[in-house]
Every structure is written in C-alpha cells, then in structure tokens.
Design an enzyme around this catalytic site. Structure first.
Site, short mmCIF file in Angstrom:
data_model
loop_
_atom_site.label_atom_id
_atom_site.label_comp_id
_atom_site.label_asym_id
_atom_site.label_seq_id
_atom_site.Cartn_x
_atom_site.Cartn_y
_atom_site.Cartn_z
N ARG A 61 0.82 -1.20 0.00
CA ARG A 61 0.00 0.00 0.00
C ARG A 61 0.86 1.26 0.00
O ARG A 61 0.56 2.23 -0.66
CB ARG A 61 -0.90 0.01 1.23
CG ARG A 61 -1.69 1.28 1.35
CD ARG A 61 -2.11 1.53 2.78
NE ARG A 61 -3.12 0.58 3.22
CZ ARG A 61 -3.44 0.40 4.51
NH1 ARG A 61 -2.81 1.08 5.45
NH2 ARG A 61 -4.37 -0.44 4.84
N TYR A 62 1.92 1.25 0.79
CA TYR A 62 2.81 2.41 0.89
C TYR A 62 4.05 2.15 0.04
O TYR A 62 4.41 0.99 -0.18
CB TYR A 62 3.26 2.59 2.34
CG TYR A 62 2.14 2.84 3.32
CD1 TYR A 62 1.46 4.06 3.34
CD2 TYR A 62 1.77 1.87 4.25
CE1 TYR A 62 0.45 4.29 4.26
CE2 TYR A 62 0.76 2.11 5.17
CZ TYR A 62 0.10 3.32 5.17
OH TYR A 62 -0.89 3.55 6.08
N ARG A 106 7.13 0.13 2.07
CA ARG A 106 6.98 -1.02 2.97
C ARG A 106 5.82 -1.91 2.55
O ARG A 106 4.84 -1.44 1.99
CB ARG A 106 6.81 -0.57 4.42
CG ARG A 106 5.72 0.43 4.68
CD ARG A 106 6.15 1.29 5.89
NE ARG A 106 5.10 2.14 6.43
CZ ARG A 106 4.77 3.33 5.92
NH1 ARG A 106 5.36 3.76 4.82
NH2 ARG A 106 3.84 4.06 6.48
N CYS A 140 -3.42 -18.64 14.23
CA CYS A 140 -3.11 -17.93 15.48
C CYS A 140 -3.40 -18.88 16.64
O CYS A 140 -4.22 -19.79 16.50
CB CYS A 140 -3.99 -16.69 15.63
SG CYS A 140 -3.62 -15.43 14.41
N CYS A 164 -9.10 -14.03 17.66
CA CYS A 164 -9.75 -12.86 18.24
C CYS A 164 -11.02 -12.56 17.45
O CYS A 164 -11.00 -12.53 16.22
CB CYS A 164 -8.82 -11.66 18.16
SG CYS A 164 -7.18 -12.01 18.81
N CYS A 224 -10.81 -9.61 14.97
CA CYS A 224 -9.70 -9.61 14.01
C CYS A 224 -10.06 -8.88 12.72
O CYS A 224 -11.12 -9.10 12.14
CB CYS A 224 -9.32 -11.05 13.67
SG CYS A 224 -7.91 -11.14 12.55
N ARG A 229 -8.52 -9.24 9.98
CA ARG A 229 -8.23 -10.09 8.83
C ARG A 229 -8.96 -11.42 8.92
O ARG A 229 -8.46 -12.47 8.54
CB ARG A 229 -6.72 -10.28 8.70
CG ARG A 229 -6.20 -9.75 7.39
CD ARG A 229 -4.71 -9.80 7.26
NE ARG A 229 -4.15 -8.48 7.15
CZ ARG A 229 -3.03 -8.07 7.75
NH1 ARG A 229 -2.34 -8.89 8.51
NH2 ARG A 229 -2.62 -6.84 7.58
N ASP A 255 -11.54 -1.33 12.56
CA ASP A 255 -11.81 -1.29 11.13
C ASP A 255 -13.25 -1.75 10.88
O ASP A 255 -13.84 -2.44 11.71
CB ASP A 255 -10.84 -2.21 10.39
CG ASP A 255 -9.40 -1.71 10.52
OD1 ASP A 255 -9.20 -0.49 10.39
OD2 ASP A 255 -8.50 -2.53 10.76
N ASP A 258 -7.50 3.51 10.14
CA ASP A 258 -7.07 2.96 8.86
C ASP A 258 -8.22 3.20 7.89
O ASP A 258 -9.31 2.65 8.05
CB ASP A 258 -6.78 1.46 9.02
CG ASP A 258 -5.60 1.03 8.16
OD1 ASP A 258 -5.36 1.68 7.12
OD2 ASP A 258 -4.95 0.03 8.50
N LYS A 317 -3.24 4.73 6.95
CA LYS A 317 -3.50 5.05 8.35
C LYS A 317 -3.31 6.55 8.58
O LYS A 317 -2.35 7.13 8.10
CB LYS A 317 -2.52 4.31 9.25
CG LYS A 317 -2.70 2.80 9.28
CD LYS A 317 -1.75 2.19 10.30
CE LYS A 317 -1.81 0.68 10.27
NZ LYS A 317 -1.29 0.10 9.00
C1 LIG Z 1 -0.24 -0.64 8.87
C2 LIG Z 1 0.34 -1.00 7.59
C3 LIG Z 1 1.70 -0.81 7.33
C4 LIG Z 1 2.65 -0.26 8.37
O1 LIG Z 1 2.34 1.04 8.68
P1 LIG Z 1 3.27 1.84 9.72
O2 LIG Z 1 2.48 3.09 9.94
O3 LIG Z 1 4.58 2.05 9.04
O4 LIG Z 1 3.40 0.99 10.94
C5 LIG Z 1 2.18 -1.14 6.09
N1 LIG Z 1 1.38 -1.63 5.13
C6 LIG Z 1 0.07 -1.84 5.35
C7 LIG Z 1 -0.77 -2.39 4.26
C8 LIG Z 1 -0.50 -1.52 6.59
O5 LIG Z 1 -1.79 -1.76 6.81
S1 SF4 Z 2 -6.10 -10.07 15.78
FE1 SF4 Z 2 -6.33 -11.66 14.17
S2 SF4 Z 2 -4.23 -11.98 13.42
FE2 SF4 Z 2 -4.06 -10.92 15.41
S3 SF4 Z 2 -3.84 -12.57 16.93
FE3 SF4 Z 2 -6.01 -12.09 16.81
S4 SF4 Z 2 -6.86 -13.54 15.31
FE4 SF4 Z 2 -4.62 -13.51 15.05
#
Ligand SMILES: *Cc1c(COP(=O)(O)O)cnc(C)c1O
Ligand code: SF4
Length: 291
Positions: free
Chosen positions: A31-32, A35, A44, A48, A51, A53, A212, A249, A256
């Site tokens: 996305r960025y 990184r 996991c 959670c 979560c 994801r 989110d 986010d 973010k």
């Molecule tokens: C949160 C996130 C990051 C890391 O973001 P930082 O602000 O640098 O911690 C990088 N890529 C994605 C897709 C993210 O959701």
């Molecule tokens: S938030 Fe999602 S990815 Fe993180 S520990 Fe919990 S279940 Fe696993």
C-alpha cells in the site's frame, strides 16, 4: 467469545481496507511505497473475534505454500523501493523455527530490505513459543522489530512479561498495537494501566487502532470521541513514551491517519495551544522565517 451480534449487518465488508486489491502477488500487501506486509501464516493460537483479517485468518489450516511465498519474495527482491517488510498473518510466530529462518534469511539476502518487522500476538496468546532458540534465531537477522498486541492490562501476566523480556534481551525493540474495543478497554483508567504497564515490561506503545469496518465486528466499535478522550487523558498525564498514536485505517486502502484532540487555534501570528491541564496557552509563531 463468539457473539450473535457478529451476524448483524451494518454495511461492513470482509476486506474494507482493500488489502486484496493492493496485493501485487497473493499474500503480499503493498500500500505504501517503502513497505509491505507479508502474510506468512493464517493461523493464530487464539482467534480474536475482532480480528481485522477474519477473511484470511483461520481459513483453512495450511500456511501459504512455498511457491506463493517464493513469488512474494521475488516481488520484494525486484522492487528496490521496499525497505521495510512487515511479517504478519495470522501470527508469523506460529511458523516453526525452520520456516522462519527460511523467510528471514531470504529477506536479509535482499540488500534494499533494511528493516524487518514481525507483528505477533504470541507474547500474549502463547508466550511459551518465545523460547531461547527462537530469540537466538531472530537476533541473527537484526534489525528486527517486533510489534506485539496487548489490549488489556490483565494480559500483562508473569508469562507474557517474561516473553517480552526475552525478546528485548535479544536486542529486539518492542512496540505494541492495541485495538480500541467497546466494553473491553474503552475507558481511560484501563488504557492508562495498559500503556504504563507496557513500558514497565519494555514494550513501547505504538498505535491504538480505531476498529476497522470489518464484517462481524460492529459490536466492538466505539465512537471516535472515545479514542480522542483517551489520548487527551494520556498526553501529559503519563510519560510521553506511554502515549501511542491513535490511528484510523481509512477504507479502500487509503492508509492510516493519526488523529489528535483539537489542541490548536490560530489568531494572526499567535497560536493558542491546549495543554494537558486544559489551559489555552499563547505561542508566538512566525509567518516568514528569518533570513
Ligand atoms: C499498517 C500497515 C503498514 C505499516 O504502517 P506503519 O504506519 O509504518 O506501521 C504497512 N502496510 C500496510 C498495508 C499496513 O496496513
Ligand atoms: S487479531 Fe487476528 S491476526 Fe491478530 S492474533 Fe487475533 S486472530 Fe490472530
């Protein structure tokens, strides 16, 4: 615990951050510019309910195939702008040491990858996984940063504290990402105990995440005013090092954004800043820098 409220529909999506469409290859989110997030596990120790994801985590029992992983590593190697790789999932530390070594050594072989981060809730959910062997493995690949995930002061136990201690002793800077959860940690006192308690176990609070808009998690949402109230109550009242950024986010992968309580007003060259005691203090700005 699972809750019938998870079935309620509130316009929420399985993937509101459009992570899937930001994946140049499966399992990699870019996305960025500098990184990427590399999803190395879909398991996991504890699932959670909040979560972000859920669409991916716990879905099936197989970690990403070697082939998919190799494709992602090739993408990173072919993209010199990437200097920071965040291992996530699922929990990356659910992998065995040999698989972690495979990933870390391949990443370290890419000269433009400077920083490796690991996002893991293992110190909280399975602290026994943080063994001396694991720490010895990780420290061969420095600079490694670990961001862990404590949501409540009750999660700071002798075992989780010890896991953090071992990681810190391996020279790994530790950060923490907390999810703001209704009925769990959405009050000032809980957050103060959590953030100051984390510093005591050498974990630096990094982010408080606004929930989110993920399907099945609406019952945990808090209004943004709650997060701002918490930041206002932390800033100036506890060590600055205990004050994380409160971030939203944005939908559709827009990134973010940290949000702050309103602290600034301007009148001509003077800005008025609200301090931690709620006083409005004048500060003289300059409109043109001195030459
Ligand atoms: C949160 C996130 C990051 C890391 O973001 P930082 O602000 O640098 O911690 C990088 N890529 C994605 C897709 C993210 O959701
Ligand atoms: S938030 Fe999602 S990815 Fe993180 S520990 Fe919990 S279940 Fe696993």
């Amino acid at each position: 615990m699972p809750d019938l409220h998870e079935l309620e529909e509130d316009g929420q999506l399985p993937d509101p951050l459009s992570e899937t469409s930001l994946s140049p290859v499966p399992g990699l989110i870019h996305r960025y510019p500098d990184r990427v997030v590399l999803l190395v596990s879909n398991r996991c120790p504890v699932y959670c309910r909040f979560c972000m994801r859920k669409r991916h985590v716990g879905a099936g029992n197989t970690p990403p195939s070697r082939d998919a992983l190799d494709k992602a590593l090739r993408y990173i190697a072919a993209t010199p702008a990437i200097r920071d790789v965040i291992l996530s999932g699922g929990d990356p530390l659910m992998l065995d040491d040999a698989s972690l070594r495979h990933i870390l050594s391949h990443l370290r072989a890419i000269s433009h990858v400077k920083i490796i981060r690991i996002g893991t809730r293992i110190p909280v959910t399975l602290p026994e996984r943080v063994t001396a062997e694991l720490c010895n493995l990780l420290k061969q690949f420095h600079p490694i940063y670990v961001n862990t995930h404590f949501n409540h002061p009750d999660e700071i136990t002798p075992k989780s504290a010890k896991a953090c201690d071992q990681l810190a002793d391996a020279g790994i800077p530790l950060g923490n990402q907390t999810v703001l959860l209704r009925g769990v940690n959405d009050n000032v006192e809980t957050m103060k105990y959590l953030m100051t308690g984390l510093l005591e176990i050498r974990v630096r609070p990094y982010y408080i995440h606004q929930m989110d808009l993920v399907r099945g998690t609406a019952h945990f949402r808090t209004p943004i005013s709650k997060g701002l109230e918490i930041i206002r109550a932390l800033r100036g009242h506890v060590s600055g090092m205990a004050v994380p950024h409160y971030v939203i986010d944005l939908p559709d992968g827009k990134g973010k954004v940290p949000i702050l309580p309103d602290t600034v007003e301007r009148s001509g060259d003077t800005i008025y800043l609200m301090n931690y005691q709620g006083e409005k203090i004048a500060y003289r700005d300059i409109t043109t820098p001195p030459s």
